[in-house]
Scaffold this active site. Structure first.
Site: not given
Length: 562
Positions: A41, A116, A153
């Protein structure tokens, strides 16, 4: 498919340097005939970049380095596909104006392929300050026809039965079910705490079962200020069994081949929590020092267990030649403590110098006598000793260009059993997130046979006990007055730490603790000390976060409060 995984240790904000690391991984992937290379990430930026994301020139530079990766792949005549983490601008005037993004890079160009969706805004995380959440599931079909489900994540942290906190918002894993991915990818920057390795594996296994496909979890590694990323990336099959486990606390590159079709599951016992905690602290000291430009470190060595543990961690991180210790005995320092400190320095092979402070104490006392109508007494006199030592340490660190490491623990920091501008002086609080009982437990482990492999990995080759029984078994004492013991001012550490964990990490109220069986007078005393010490914690050096709740950027209590 041949899949390359690059568990990288970026320097936050160093887009050029981080790009060089990615390009080096590209070369390894090309040499290994990989089809796809994964990086963590925000791999171009390092995590967390915080307000560096608000600098337009860095965002412009990001465009240049992405173009550079394309050119390098083209010069290699490579058909490799690379997934990198980037911060991509949104084409409107609303704020925040960025997405936390996975970018697909090939020799022919680059494009964002996933944003994300779940943006953490708790504890140390404040992603909603910078990013807008992505909308909808993200899949990528490779040239060979394989469909990849892409998550970043927190997008994996959607199981309320397993995790402590579940952000409100979509379920990015569920959104991928209809896409029927052949492989789920999670690119992460997940900082360490002791519960994380097991929890990540469980969350990933649940996702693999829900999607009936393998999952790759690729984590950042390295220390960035207070946060330490432990790596530990892995690959699970569609049943949640482990096929690949990468090391903890070090950069690593691995190529995994999906053929033969049957990959035997690995027997992967959970890592020893004490071993992983020690390695994480070593990594934190090493990276904080190197990334801040320090090659050497200094600490005060007292003969107590806290400074002993910090000395061992620092030696493992930087090597014995880079560590200097200062012994600063007062008239109240016991001969045993001086001998214990000297013996520890000899076992570690680190330099030690002795600077007695008795004459300085006398000089300060006589100088202050007119203003105080007598020489300093009580706590004032005790704090003065600590401040003399803090001044000496800062002077030596300044003169010799060393990073000064503080040696206080979390229990002391919680209740204010520490001195501003004294023992709190320094650039990094190495064990500021370790309760006193954890300090004892970690030192006991270091002196046991169980730590032999870990000690050898860091060149701690002294045969026999490292910390030493004398240090591990003596009653804790600041030795600021005759026959002083910590127990004169504090509850027993076992009882104190149990209360502190509930107050700090679980945010329990005093009423709840009394109802749970703790003595009311003890609860009130500890609550009061914790509240009154907030002004000290606000002025303490950064600490290495290794627990779910540390006294760092994720602890945001007011100083002036009821």
């Amino acid at each position: 498919m041949r899949l390359a995984l690059a568990q990288l240790n970026p320097l936050v904000g160093d887009l050029s340097g981080n790009t060089r690391s990615i390009l080096k991984a590209c070369e390894h992937a090309e040499a290994g005939k990989a089809d796809l290379l994964l990086t963590p990430e925000l791999s171009l930026w390092g995590y967390p970049p915080r307000d560096l994301l608000l600098q337009p020139e860095r965002l412009h530079q990001q465009q240049s380095v992405l173009d550079q990766i394309c050119r390098e792949l083209d010069s290699l005549h490579s058909d490799l596909t690379v997934l990198v983490g980037a911060a991509i601008a949104i084409e409107d005037d609303r704020q925040p104006g960025l997405h936390n993004t996975i970018v697909q890079v090939t020799r022919s160009g680059w494009q964002p392929v996933a944003h994300k969706q779940l943006l953490p805004n708790y504890d140390v995380f404040d992603e909603r300050r910078y990013f807008r959440p992505g909308d909808g599931s993200s899949s990528l079909v490779l040239s060979n026809g394989l469909r990849l489900g892409l998550t970043i994540c927190e997008d994996l942290w959607v199981d309320t039965e397993l995790q402590r906190e579940r952000l409100s918002g979509p379920d990015p894993v569920a959104a991928l079910i209809d896409d029927v991915p052949d492989l789920l990818i999670n690119l992460a920057a997940s900082p360490f705490d002791a519960s994380k390795p097991s929890l990540r594996r469980q969350l990933a296994a649940r996702a693999a079962l829900r999607l009936n496909c393998p999952i790759v979890y690729l984590n950042q590694v390295g220390g960035n200020d207070e946060l330490i990323f432990d790596g530990g990336s892995f690959l699970l099959d569609h049943k949640g069994d482990c096929l690949l486990q990468m090391p903890y606390c070090q950069e690593w590159f691995e190529i995994w081949d999906s053929k033969p079709s049957h990959q035997p599951a690995l027997s992967m016992p959970p890592p020893d929590t004490r071993d992983l905690l020690f390695r994480t602290l070593v990594l934190g000291v090493r990276d904080y020092s190197s990334k801040c430009g320090f090659q050497k470190a200094l600490l005060g060595l007292s003969g107590g267990i806290d400074s002993a543990l910090v000395a061992v961690i620092a030696t493992a991180a930087l090597g014995p030649d880079a560590i200097t210790t200062l012994l600063m005995p007062s008239p109240w320092s016991s001969n045993g403590s001086i001998e214990d400190a000297t013996s520890l320095a000899n076992r570690l092979g680190i330099a030690s110098q002795t600077v007695p402070i008795a004459s300085l104490m006398q000089s300060f006392g006589s100088s202050l006598a007119p203003a105080l109508d007598g020489e300093p007494q009580g706590v004032t006199a005790e704090n003065l000793q600590s401040r003399i030592r803090g001044t000496l340490l800062m002077a030596v660190a300044n003169q010799q260009g060393q990073l000064l490491l503080t040696t206080g623990n979390k229990s002391e920091l919680a209740v204010g059993y520490c001195t501003l501008y004294g023992d709190m002086n320094g650039g990094l609080a190495v064990i500021g997130d370790l309760y006193k009982t954890t300090v004892f437990a970690l030192c006991d482990w270091l002196d046991s046979d169980d730590s032999s492999c870990c000690r050898a990995d860091f060149g701690l080759l002294h045969q026999g006990e490292l910390v030493g029984e004398a240090i591990r078994t003596k009653p804790p004492s600041a030795e600021l007055r005759p026959d002083q013991k910590d127990s004169d001012s504090l509850p027993d550490y076992g009882e104190l730490d149990a209360l502190l964990r509930l107050l700090i990490e679980e945010r329990r109220t005093g009423e709840a603790l009394v109802a749970a069986g703790f003595a009311p007078e003890l609860v009130e005393r500890v609550e009061t000390m914790l509240r009154r010490a907030e002004f000290k914690r606000r002025q303490s050096p950064p600490l290495l976060k290794v627990s779910p709740q540390a006294f760092g950027t994720g602890w945001r209590l007011p100083i002036a409060a009821a």
